[in-house]
Design a protein around this motif. Structure first.
Motif, PDB file in Angstrom:
ATOM      1  N   ILE A 280       0.833  -1.203   0.000  1.00 42.12           N
ATOM      2  CA  ILE A 280       0.000   0.000   0.000  1.00 42.12           C
ATOM      3  C   ILE A 280       0.868   1.252   0.000  1.00 42.12           C
ATOM      4  O   ILE A 280       0.554   2.249  -0.676  1.00 42.12           O
ATOM      5  N   SER A 281       1.970   1.204   0.729  1.00 41.88           N
ATOM      6  CA  SER A 281       2.886   2.344   0.766  1.00 41.88           C
ATOM      7  C   SER A 281       3.392   2.679  -0.637  1.00 41.88           C
ATOM      8  O   SER A 281       3.519   3.851  -1.015  1.00 41.88           O
ATOM      9  N   GLY A 282       3.700   1.639  -1.421  1.00 42.98           N
ATOM     10  CA  GLY A 282       4.158   1.872  -2.787  1.00 42.98           C
ATOM     11  C   GLY A 282       3.109   2.566  -3.634  1.00 42.98           C
ATOM     12  O   GLY A 282       3.427   3.404  -4.496  1.00 42.98           O
ATOM     13  N   ILE A 283       1.841   2.235  -3.393  1.00 44.46           N
ATOM     14  CA  ILE A 283       0.756   2.908  -4.109  1.00 44.46           C
ATOM     15  C   ILE A 283       0.748   4.391  -3.764  1.00 44.46           C
ATOM     16  O   ILE A 283       0.547   5.251  -4.637  1.00 44.46           O
ATOM     17  N   GLY A 284       1.021   4.709  -2.503  1.00 42.58           N
ATOM     18  CA  GLY A 284       1.074   6.117  -2.090  1.00 42.58           C
ATOM     19  C   GLY A 284       2.192   6.872  -2.772  1.00 42.58           C
ATOM     20  O   GLY A 284       2.015   8.018  -3.220  1.00 42.58           O
ATOM     21  N   ASP A 285       3.366   6.235  -2.874  1.00 48.84           N
ATOM     22  CA  ASP A 285       4.499   6.877  -3.546  1.00 48.84           C
ATOM     23  C   ASP A 285       4.193   7.091  -5.025  1.00 48.84           C
ATOM     24  O   ASP A 285       4.447   8.162  -5.598  1.00 48.84           O
ATOM     25  N   ALA A 286       3.624   6.066  -5.666  1.00 49.16           N
ATOM     26  CA  ALA A 286       3.339   6.152  -7.097  1.00 49.16           C
ATOM     27  C   ALA A 286       2.171   7.089  -7.399  1.00 49.16           C
ATOM     28  O   ALA A 286       2.093   7.656  -8.500  1.00 49.16           O
ATOM     29  N   LEU A 287       1.271   7.250  -6.450  1.00 46.05           N
ATOM     30  CA  LEU A 287       0.125   8.142  -6.660  1.00 46.05           C
ATOM     31  C   LEU A 287       0.583   9.559  -6.971  1.00 46.05           C
ATOM     32  O   LEU A 287      -0.072  10.305  -7.709  1.00 46.05           O
ATOM     33  N   ALA A 288       1.724   9.938  -6.417  1.00 46.38           N
ATOM     34  CA  ALA A 288       2.223  11.301  -6.615  1.00 46.38           C
ATOM     35  C   ALA A 288       2.797  11.526  -8.002  1.00 46.38           C
ATOM     36  O   ALA A 288       2.867  12.669  -8.485  1.00 46.38           O
ATOM     37  N   THR A 289       3.216  10.459  -8.667  1.00 44.94           N
ATOM     38  CA  THR A 289       4.031  10.604  -9.879  1.00 44.94           C
ATOM     39  C   THR A 289       3.338  11.416 -10.962  1.00 44.94           C
ATOM     40  O   THR A 289       3.938  12.321 -11.550  1.00 44.94           O
ATOM     41  N   TRP A 290       2.075  11.106 -11.242  1.00 39.83           N
ATOM     42  CA  TRP A 290       1.377  11.822 -12.307  1.00 39.83           C
ATOM     43  C   TRP A 290       1.177  13.287 -11.951  1.00 39.83           C
ATOM     44  O   TRP A 290       1.436  14.185 -12.762  1.00 39.83           O
ATOM     45  N   VAL A 370       6.768  18.125   0.463  1.00 38.98           N
ATOM     46  CA  VAL A 370       6.026  18.047   1.728  1.00 38.98           C
ATOM     47  C   VAL A 370       6.448  16.799   2.502  1.00 38.98           C
ATOM     48  O   VAL A 370       6.570  16.841   3.733  1.00 38.98           O
ATOM     49  N   HIS A 371       6.673  15.690   1.793  1.00 38.09           N
ATOM     50  CA  HIS A 371       7.194  14.492   2.477  1.00 38.09           C
ATOM     51  C   HIS A 371       8.440  14.820   3.269  1.00 38.09           C
ATOM     52  O   HIS A 371       8.590  14.435   4.423  1.00 38.09           O
ATOM     53  N   ASP A 372       9.362  15.553   2.642  1.00 37.28           N
ATOM     54  CA  ASP A 372      10.614  15.891   3.323  1.00 37.28           C
ATOM     55  C   ASP A 372      10.343  16.689   4.588  1.00 37.28           C
ATOM     56  O   ASP A 372      10.983  16.479   5.619  1.00 37.28           O
ATOM     57  N   GLY A 373       9.391  17.591   4.500  1.00 34.33           N
ATOM     58  CA  GLY A 373       9.031  18.379   5.675  1.00 34.33           C
ATOM     59  C   GLY A 373       8.381  17.549   6.761  1.00 34.33           C
ATOM     60  O   GLY A 373       8.620  17.765   7.957  1.00 34.33           O
ATOM     61  N   LEU A 374       7.555  16.584   6.366  1.00 33.72           N
ATOM     62  CA  LEU A 374       6.847  15.764   7.348  1.00 33.72           C
ATOM     63  C   LEU A 374       7.790  14.916   8.188  1.00 33.72           C
ATOM     64  O   LEU A 374       7.435  14.511   9.297  1.00 33.72           O
ATOM     65  N   VAL A 389       4.217  10.534   1.510  1.00 34.44           N
ATOM     66  CA  VAL A 389       4.013  11.093   0.165  1.00 34.44           C
ATOM     67  C   VAL A 389       2.522  11.186  -0.155  1.00 34.44           C
ATOM     68  O   VAL A 389       2.068  12.149  -0.790  1.00 34.44           O
ATOM     69  N   ALA A 390       1.743  10.200   0.290  1.00 34.09           N
ATOM     70  CA  ALA A 390       0.297  10.229   0.046  1.00 34.09           C
ATOM     71  C   ALA A 390      -0.326  11.483   0.648  1.00 34.09           C
ATOM     72  O   ALA A 390      -1.182  12.135   0.025  1.00 34.09           O
ATOM     73  N   VAL A 391       0.085  11.832   1.853  1.00 30.70           N
ATOM     74  CA  VAL A 391      -0.381  13.083   2.460  1.00 30.70           C
ATOM     75  C   VAL A 391       0.130  14.262   1.641  1.00 30.70           C
ATOM     76  O   VAL A 391      -0.596  15.237   1.396  1.00 30.70           O
ATOM     77  N   GLY A 392       1.381  14.164   1.181  1.00 27.11           N
ATOM     78  CA  GLY A 392       1.961  15.231   0.362  1.00 27.11           C
ATOM     79  C   GLY A 392       1.207  15.467  -0.930  1.00 27.11           C
ATOM     80  O   GLY A 392       1.066  16.613  -1.388  1.00 27.11           O
ATOM     81  N   PRO A 420      -3.052   6.791   4.249  1.00 31.44           N
ATOM     82  CA  PRO A 420      -3.425   7.902   5.127  1.00 31.44           C
ATOM     83  C   PRO A 420      -3.908   9.097   4.306  1.00 31.44           C
ATOM     84  O   PRO A 420      -3.407   9.348   3.203  1.00 31.44           O
ATOM     85  N   VAL A 421      -4.866   9.820   4.846  1.00 37.02           N
ATOM     86  CA  VAL A 421      -5.393  10.991   4.140  1.00 37.02           C
ATOM     87  C   VAL A 421      -5.371  12.234   5.026  1.00 37.02           C
ATOM     88  O   VAL A 421      -5.959  13.261   4.687  1.00 37.02           O
TER      89      VAL A 421
END
Length: 476
Positions: A280-290, A370-374, A389-392, A420-421
């Motif tokens: 699931i974490s990988g889905i969060g990272d990839a969600l940001a790509t587009w 934002v990930h870096d900041g979190l 990243v998902a939050v980002g 997470p949202v």
């Protein structure tokens, strides 16, 4: 000259796609408060290269002289008067949009000509059930002595299969234990191990941090690196980046190497049997790509190679997103049952290969900034890269003023697959305004990826967006 764009306390002059190569080597613009000045004295500046742009920083002496000699808003000089004191060419009238109120000397960033498009990738990618049998033969193609970097938990799962893959090859294999953090001290230690063992192939096996560490070791030794992810948790396995953290797990910097993995091997049997949270974490990272590639493209931003995004990377980033939306929910259900299905194959490829190619060649933006900041927030040290990243991603959509219904659609998808949202979902309970601003300051650092956004994002904007995200979730 291109139009000035003001970003986070410095000025950037982007070069448009049809721009001509400027006939000057470089220009430097500095100012204090409401005055902008052009200098040609290279002794007054330091040079730094970031994201394909020359960032020209004022020296300490220059700052001191500027603070003494320039008065806030009281002096206006004719930009046509080239005999102004110290050969200063005043730009206040010519580029009024660039004159901003600041409390220190700011920086001008000048492109040294139009950028080319660059597409970079690993030499070979192999994915499927039982793919670990390919590790030994691939190592043989590149060297005689392989050093494997993995932690003991990972080795307990894949060690027998990896050792068997070396049975029929002449390349020798040894393993060195990875302690869990891609930190400078760990890279130093493993570089010493690789040198003492004369390893000419370094293979990172495990999660993103183990693989990033292997890449960093190869960056020191000059040898070949192989990437063998055992979880589909990030898009790190295909990239030329190593994300460096402190020993406590706080983001420190992203280091780009001048090479990629020579091979990437993904055994989907191993991926499907790993804890579902990593998938699931990988889905969060990839969600940001587009969304990040789209922002970079539309704002004529730069990739980690300091280049313009390619059309291919834009298409890959979009297809990665489409595969996630079509397959992620079914894939998560299958991984919960330790089963490899076509949805699992699709999401694994979207997460590792397509997202990896998409972010590296398409560009990153606010989500990863934002990930870096979190990582600075207390209480979220257990949150994975993809979860942050998902939050980002959601913060990026708020910063870009996406329609509320579109943001809610992404929130609904993320929630359905278990991402997470909100800050609360990553165990950050009621952070103070000061803590949120600290997140914003890291996110808006000039070394980060926020510059690919088409808007001037401040730490206050990031803090406000994080609070808005929690408000949106509370209203549901």
């Amino acid at each position: 000259m291109a139009e000035f764009v003001i970003l986070r306390g410095f000025i950037k002059i982007p070069i448009s796609r049809d721009a001509k190569t400027p006939d000057y080597k470089y220009s430097v613009v500095m100012g204090v408060r409401r005055i902008s000045t052009l200098f040609y004295n290279s002794k007054d500046v330091h040079f730094h290269y970031s994201n394909g742009t020359v960032i020209i920083l004022p020296s300490k002496a220059r700052k001191e002289r500027a603070n003494k000699s320039l008065v806030s808003g009281t002096e206006m000089y004719d930009p046509k008067n080239t005999d102004s004191r110290s050969k200063r060419y005043w730009l206040t009238n010519l580029y009024r949009r660039s004159v901003v109120s600041v409390e220190r000397v700011f920086t001008l960033v000048v492109e040294l000509g139009p950028m080319h498009r660059v597409y970079a990738s690993p030499d070979r990618y192999i994915q499927g059930p039982g793919a670990l049998e390919r590790v030994g033969p691939l190592a043989l193609q590149h060297g005689k002595s392989a050093l494997i970097i993995s932690d003991s938990d990972v080795w307990q799962v894949v060690g027998d299969s990896v050792e068997e893959s070396f049975n029929d090859v002449t390349t020798t294999m040894e393993r060195s234990n990875f302690t869990g953090e891609c930190s400078t001290s760990e890279i130093d230690r493993l570089t010493d191990v690789a040198s003492k063992r004369n390893a000419d192939v370094i293979i990172g096996i495990g999660g993103g941090k183990a693989i990033d560490t292997a890449k960093a070791v190869c960056g020191r030794t000059g040898e070949v690196v192989g990437s063998v992810p055992t979880v589909a948790s990030t898009d790190a396995p295909t990239s030329s980046l190593s994300i460096i953290y402190t020993e406590e797990g706080t983001f420190e910097r992203a280091h780009r190497h001048d090479f990629h993995p020579s091979f990437v091997v993904v055994d989907t049997n191993v991926v499907a049997h790993a804890p579902t949270r990593w998938f699931i974490s990988g889905i969060g990272d990839a969600l940001a790509t587009w969304f990040e590639a789209k922002a970079t493209w539309e704002n004529e931003g730069r990739t980690i190679h300091g280049a313009r995004p390619t059309y291919a990377s834009k298409a890959i980033a979009r297809y990665s997103y489409d595969l996630l939306r079509e397959n992620a929910e079914d894939a998560v259900h299958a991984v919960n049952e330790d089963t490899v299905t076509e949805s699992v194959e699709a999401v694994t490829e979207a997460t590792i290969l397509l997202s990896g190619l998409g972010f590296e060649n398409g560009g990153t933006a606010a989500a990863h900034a934002v990930h870096d900041g979190l990582t600075t927030l207390s209480g979220i040290s257990d949150a994975t890269h993809g979860e942050k990243v998902a939050v980002g991603v959601l913060v990026q959509l708020i910063l870009e003023a996406y329609p509320k219904e579109e943001i809610k659609d992404i929130i609904s998808f993320a929630d359905a697959v278990g991402l997470p949202v909100s800050l609360r979902d990553i165990d950050s309970i009621d952070p103070t305004r000061e803590e949120l601003l600290r997140v914003g300051h890291v996110a808006c650092d000039s070394e980060g990826s926020m510059g690919n956004e088409g808007i001037d994002v401040t730490p206050e904007d990031v803090a406000n967006a994080l609070q808005t995200l929690d408000s949106i979730n509370e209203s549901e």
